[in-house]
Design a protein around this motif. Structure first.
Motif, PDB file in Angstrom:
ATOM      1  N   PRO A 269      -0.670 -14.395 -10.275  1.00  0.00           N
ATOM      2  CA  PRO A 269      -0.779 -13.339 -11.288  1.00  0.00           C
ATOM      3  C   PRO A 269      -1.729 -12.213 -10.901  1.00  0.00           C
ATOM      4  CG  PRO A 269      -0.836 -15.494 -12.334  1.00  0.00           C
ATOM      5  CD  PRO A 269      -0.930 -15.738 -10.852  1.00  0.00           C
ATOM      6  N   ALA A 270      -2.827 -12.538 -10.219  1.00  0.00           N
ATOM      7  CA  ALA A 270      -3.769 -11.495  -9.803  1.00  0.00           C
ATOM      8  C   ALA A 270      -3.133 -10.588  -8.761  1.00  0.00           C
ATOM      9  CB  ALA A 270      -5.046 -12.128  -9.258  1.00  0.00           C
ATOM     10  N   HIS A 271      -2.407 -11.179  -7.821  1.00  0.00           N
ATOM     11  CA  HIS A 271      -1.730 -10.367  -6.808  1.00  0.00           C
ATOM     12  C   HIS A 271      -0.623  -9.529  -7.433  1.00  0.00           C
ATOM     13  CE1 HIS A 271      -3.014 -13.269  -3.326  1.00  0.00           C
ATOM     14  NE2 HIS A 271      -4.007 -12.517  -3.777  1.00  0.00           N
ATOM     15  N   LEU A 272       0.030 -10.068  -8.446  1.00  0.00           N
ATOM     16  CA  LEU A 272       1.047  -9.291  -9.161  1.00  0.00           C
ATOM     17  C   LEU A 272       0.433  -8.018  -9.725  1.00  0.00           C
ATOM     18  CD1 LEU A 272       3.853  -8.924 -10.521  1.00  0.00           C
ATOM     19  CD2 LEU A 272       2.928 -10.239 -12.455  1.00  0.00           C
ATOM     20  N   ALA A 273      -0.701  -8.149 -10.407  1.00  0.00           N
ATOM     21  CA  ALA A 273      -1.362  -6.977 -10.988  1.00  0.00           C
ATOM     22  C   ALA A 273      -1.785  -5.990  -9.901  1.00  0.00           C
ATOM     23  CB  ALA A 273      -2.577  -7.418 -11.806  1.00  0.00           C
ATOM     24  N   GLU A 274      -2.267  -6.503  -8.764  1.00  0.00           N
ATOM     25  CA  GLU A 274      -2.665  -5.622  -7.657  1.00  0.00           C
ATOM     26  C   GLU A 274      -1.458  -4.886  -7.081  1.00  0.00           C
ATOM     27  OE1 GLU A 274      -4.568  -8.218  -4.913  1.00  0.00           O
ATOM     28  OE2 GLU A 274      -6.394  -8.449  -6.124  1.00  0.00           O
ATOM     29  N   ASN A 275      -0.347  -5.593  -6.934  1.00  0.00           N
ATOM     30  CA  ASN A 275       0.851  -4.954  -6.391  1.00  0.00           C
ATOM     31  C   ASN A 275       1.333  -3.826  -7.288  1.00  0.00           C
ATOM     32  OD1 ASN A 275       0.848  -6.745  -4.242  1.00  0.00           O
ATOM     33  ND2 ASN A 275       2.360  -8.112  -5.138  1.00  0.00           N
ATOM     34  N   ILE A 276       1.310  -4.065  -8.588  1.00  0.00           N
ATOM     35  CA  ILE A 276       1.749  -3.036  -9.530  1.00  0.00           C
ATOM     36  C   ILE A 276       0.778  -1.855  -9.501  1.00  0.00           C
ATOM     37  CG2 ILE A 276       2.069  -2.552 -11.994  1.00  0.00           C
ATOM     38  CD1 ILE A 276       3.165  -5.443 -12.226  1.00  0.00           C
ATOM     39  N   ALA A 277      -0.509  -2.148  -9.400  1.00  0.00           N
ATOM     40  CA  ALA A 277      -1.512  -1.079  -9.365  1.00  0.00           C
ATOM     41  C   ALA A 277      -1.388  -0.221  -8.111  1.00  0.00           C
ATOM     42  CB  ALA A 277      -2.918  -1.681  -9.449  1.00  0.00           C
ATOM     43  N   ALA A 278      -0.797  -0.762  -7.057  1.00  0.00           N
ATOM     44  CA  ALA A 278      -0.623   0.010  -5.822  1.00  0.00           C
ATOM     45  C   ALA A 278       0.219   1.251  -6.053  1.00  0.00           C
ATOM     46  CB  ALA A 278       0.015  -0.857  -4.738  1.00  0.00           C
ATOM     47  N   GLY A 279       1.046   1.248  -7.085  1.00  0.00           N
ATOM     48  CA  GLY A 279       1.876   2.404  -7.387  1.00  0.00           C
ATOM     49  C   GLY A 279       1.073   3.623  -7.802  1.00  0.00           C
ATOM     50  N   ALA A 280      -0.160   3.403  -8.245  1.00  0.00           N
ATOM     51  CA  ALA A 280      -1.015   4.516  -8.654  1.00  0.00           C
ATOM     52  C   ALA A 280      -1.955   4.967  -7.548  1.00  0.00           C
ATOM     53  CB  ALA A 280      -1.835   4.120  -9.887  1.00  0.00           C
ATOM     54  N   LEU A 281      -1.944   4.283  -6.408  1.00  0.00           N
ATOM     55  CA  LEU A 281      -2.845   4.615  -5.302  1.00  0.00           C
ATOM     56  C   LEU A 281      -2.293   5.814  -4.532  1.00  0.00           C
ATOM     57  CD1 LEU A 281      -5.294   3.987  -3.545  1.00  0.00           C
ATOM     58  CD2 LEU A 281      -3.911   2.280  -2.337  1.00  0.00           C
ATOM     59  N   ARG A 282      -3.079   6.869  -4.464  1.00  0.00           N
ATOM     60  CA  ARG A 282      -2.654   8.086  -3.767  1.00  0.00           C
ATOM     61  C   ARG A 282      -3.467   8.237  -2.479  1.00  0.00           C
ATOM     62  NH1 ARG A 282       0.651   7.109  -6.960  1.00  0.00           N
ATOM     63  NH2 ARG A 282       1.252   8.319  -8.807  1.00  0.00           N
ATOM     64  N   LEU A 283      -2.799   8.145  -1.361  1.00  0.00           N
ATOM     65  CA  LEU A 283      -3.457   8.314  -0.076  1.00  0.00           C
ATOM     66  C   LEU A 283      -3.555   9.798   0.253  1.00  0.00           C
ATOM     67  CD1 LEU A 283      -1.673   5.483   1.939  1.00  0.00           C
ATOM     68  CD2 LEU A 283      -3.767   5.345   0.572  1.00  0.00           C
ATOM     69  N   THR A 284      -4.639  10.175   0.904  1.00  0.00           N
ATOM     70  CA  THR A 284      -4.840  11.578   1.264  1.00  0.00           C
ATOM     71  C   THR A 284      -4.011  11.920   2.491  1.00  0.00           C
ATOM     72  OG1 THR A 284      -6.668  11.174   2.780  1.00  0.00           O
ATOM     73  CG2 THR A 284      -7.217  11.392   0.427  1.00  0.00           C
ATOM     74  N   PRO A 285      -3.756  13.208   2.743  1.00  0.00           N
ATOM     75  CA  PRO A 285      -3.048  13.589   3.965  1.00  0.00           C
ATOM     76  C   PRO A 285      -3.749  13.080   5.215  1.00  0.00           C
ATOM     77  CG  PRO A 285      -3.094  15.424   2.435  1.00  0.00           C
ATOM     78  CD  PRO A 285      -3.977  14.368   1.848  1.00  0.00           C
ATOM     79  N   GLU A 286      -5.079  13.070   5.188  1.00  0.00           N
ATOM     80  CA  GLU A 286      -5.838  12.593   6.352  1.00  0.00           C
ATOM     81  C   GLU A 286      -5.606  11.094   6.548  1.00  0.00           C
ATOM     82  OE1 GLU A 286      -7.254  16.320   4.877  1.00  0.00           O
ATOM     83  OE2 GLU A 286      -7.112  14.378   3.836  1.00  0.00           O
ATOM     84  N   GLU A 287      -5.568  10.343   5.455  1.00  0.00           N
ATOM     85  CA  GLU A 287      -5.332   8.899   5.563  1.00  0.00           C
ATOM     86  C   GLU A 287      -3.910   8.614   6.039  1.00  0.00           C
ATOM     87  OE1 GLU A 287      -8.469   7.484   2.075  1.00  0.00           O
ATOM     88  OE2 GLU A 287      -6.405   8.002   1.555  1.00  0.00           O
ATOM     89  N   LEU A 288      -2.958   9.372   5.543  1.00  0.00           N
ATOM     90  CA  LEU A 288      -1.583   9.195   6.007  1.00  0.00           C
ATOM     91  C   LEU A 288      -1.468   9.518   7.495  1.00  0.00           C
ATOM     92  CD1 LEU A 288       0.339  10.746   2.998  1.00  0.00           C
ATOM     93  CD2 LEU A 288       0.338   8.339   3.654  1.00  0.00           C
ATOM     94  N   ALA A 289      -2.147  10.568   7.925  1.00  0.00           N
ATOM     95  CA  ALA A 289      -2.130  10.919   9.341  1.00  0.00           C
ATOM     96  C   ALA A 289      -2.778   9.823  10.190  1.00  0.00           C
ATOM     97  CB  ALA A 289      -2.856  12.251   9.563  1.00  0.00           C
TER      98      ALA A 289
END
Length: 300
Positions: A270-290
């Protein structure tokens, strides 16, 4: 509380889903291998976990009749959960490979596919499958026309609403689309496995309005074995910067790949489920994507 809607939505044909969904394989222990990394969770707990996913906005579930272990069937657990849930949930399942009761693998012939579709309908307690993938299980260049044509006939007969493809190459997508509409493609894809970028498949799907649905986005090259301790220093550093987990960074990276990319992480925790769903709100910066290697930038 985070919601599966935080990453936005996409349409599988006429069925709108939140981009973060749920994969059921791990509810059986390890449904792809027919054995277990540990005992499968209790049926009541599994149904409760699915309900928790639904409560957090998950309305797209990925399953298959061949996800079973000696004690659990993913389809059966999904059916139980949906039987006591009032909301709308899109269920995607697969045919192509199949396993006999002993767990031995086989590949279906075109004339066998109707029986396998009917078995999925029985297990899921439905009269029509929302989304059905043809999983290509033969040589990489082999034609899928005969198998996909058989599924197209079942779609015309009303047993299937929408069709998808799994484990395919761009040529297979073109071959299938000449027969019937394709709403989604499901291939292995993630930071450590970018063959779908090398072949142009991810971009092709986006250009044609087809959902691209990565599996093994978190486990990467470990595949069915699941995610281990994060070995990539870049991922660990980005996770620390966001107060996130490495798994969340990996999921966020795939979701940044394009609005047509969906996520179907699976877990029995259940904890990993909540973390996986929360990943949808994580915004990586252009620098991090690069830093991680943004294939969109490479293509430009």
């Amino acid at each position: 509380m985070s919601s599966a809607a935080d990453a936005g939505t996409w349409k599988l044909g006429d069925l709108e889903v939140n981009r973060v969904g749920y994969g059921t394989m791990r509810l059986t222990g390890n449904g792809m291998l027919g054995n277990s990394d540990g005992p499968p969770i209790d049926r009541r707990a599994a149904v409760g976990l699915l309900h928790r996913a639904f409560e957090q906005g998950v309305n797209h579930v990925d399953t298959a009749a061949f996800y079973f272990s000696p004690l659990r069937s993913a389809n059966e657990l999904v059916s139980r959960a949906l039987g006591t849930w009032r909301g709308d949930v899109v269920v995607a399942t697969k045919v192509g490979p199949w396993r006999d009761p002993s767990g031995e693998w086989h590949t279906a012939r075109p004339e066998q596919l109707r029986g396998h579709v009917e078995e999925n309908l029985r297990q899921l307690g439905r009269d029509c499958l929302d989304v059905l993938y043809l999983r290509h299980n033969g040589p990489g260049t082999a034609s899928i026309a005969e198998h996909f044509g058989a599924l197209a006939e079942l779609r015309e007969a009303g047993l299937v609403r929408h069709l998808g493809l799994s484990n395919v190459r761009p040529a297979h997508v073109a071959e299938a689309r000449a027969i019937a509409p394709v709403v989604c493609v499901q291939n292995s894809y993630g930071l450590d496995s970018r063959r779908a970028d090398e072949s142009g498949l991810v971009d092709l799907c986006g250009e044609q309005g087809i959902a691209f649905v990565p599996f093994f986005a978190v486990s990467g090259l470990r595949r069915e074995a699941g995610a281990g301790l994060e070995q990539d220093a870049r991922v660990r550093a980005i996770a620390r910067a966001h107060g996130a987990t490495p798994a969340q960074v990996r999921l966020a990276w795939t979701l940044h790949r394009g609005p047509h990319v969906l996520a179907i992480p699976g877990t029995a925790n259940p904890a990993h489920l909540a973390e996986n769903i929360a990943a949808g709100a994580l915004r990586l910066t252009p620098e991090e994507l690069a830093l991680l290697g943004d294939p969109r930038a490479d293509a430009a």
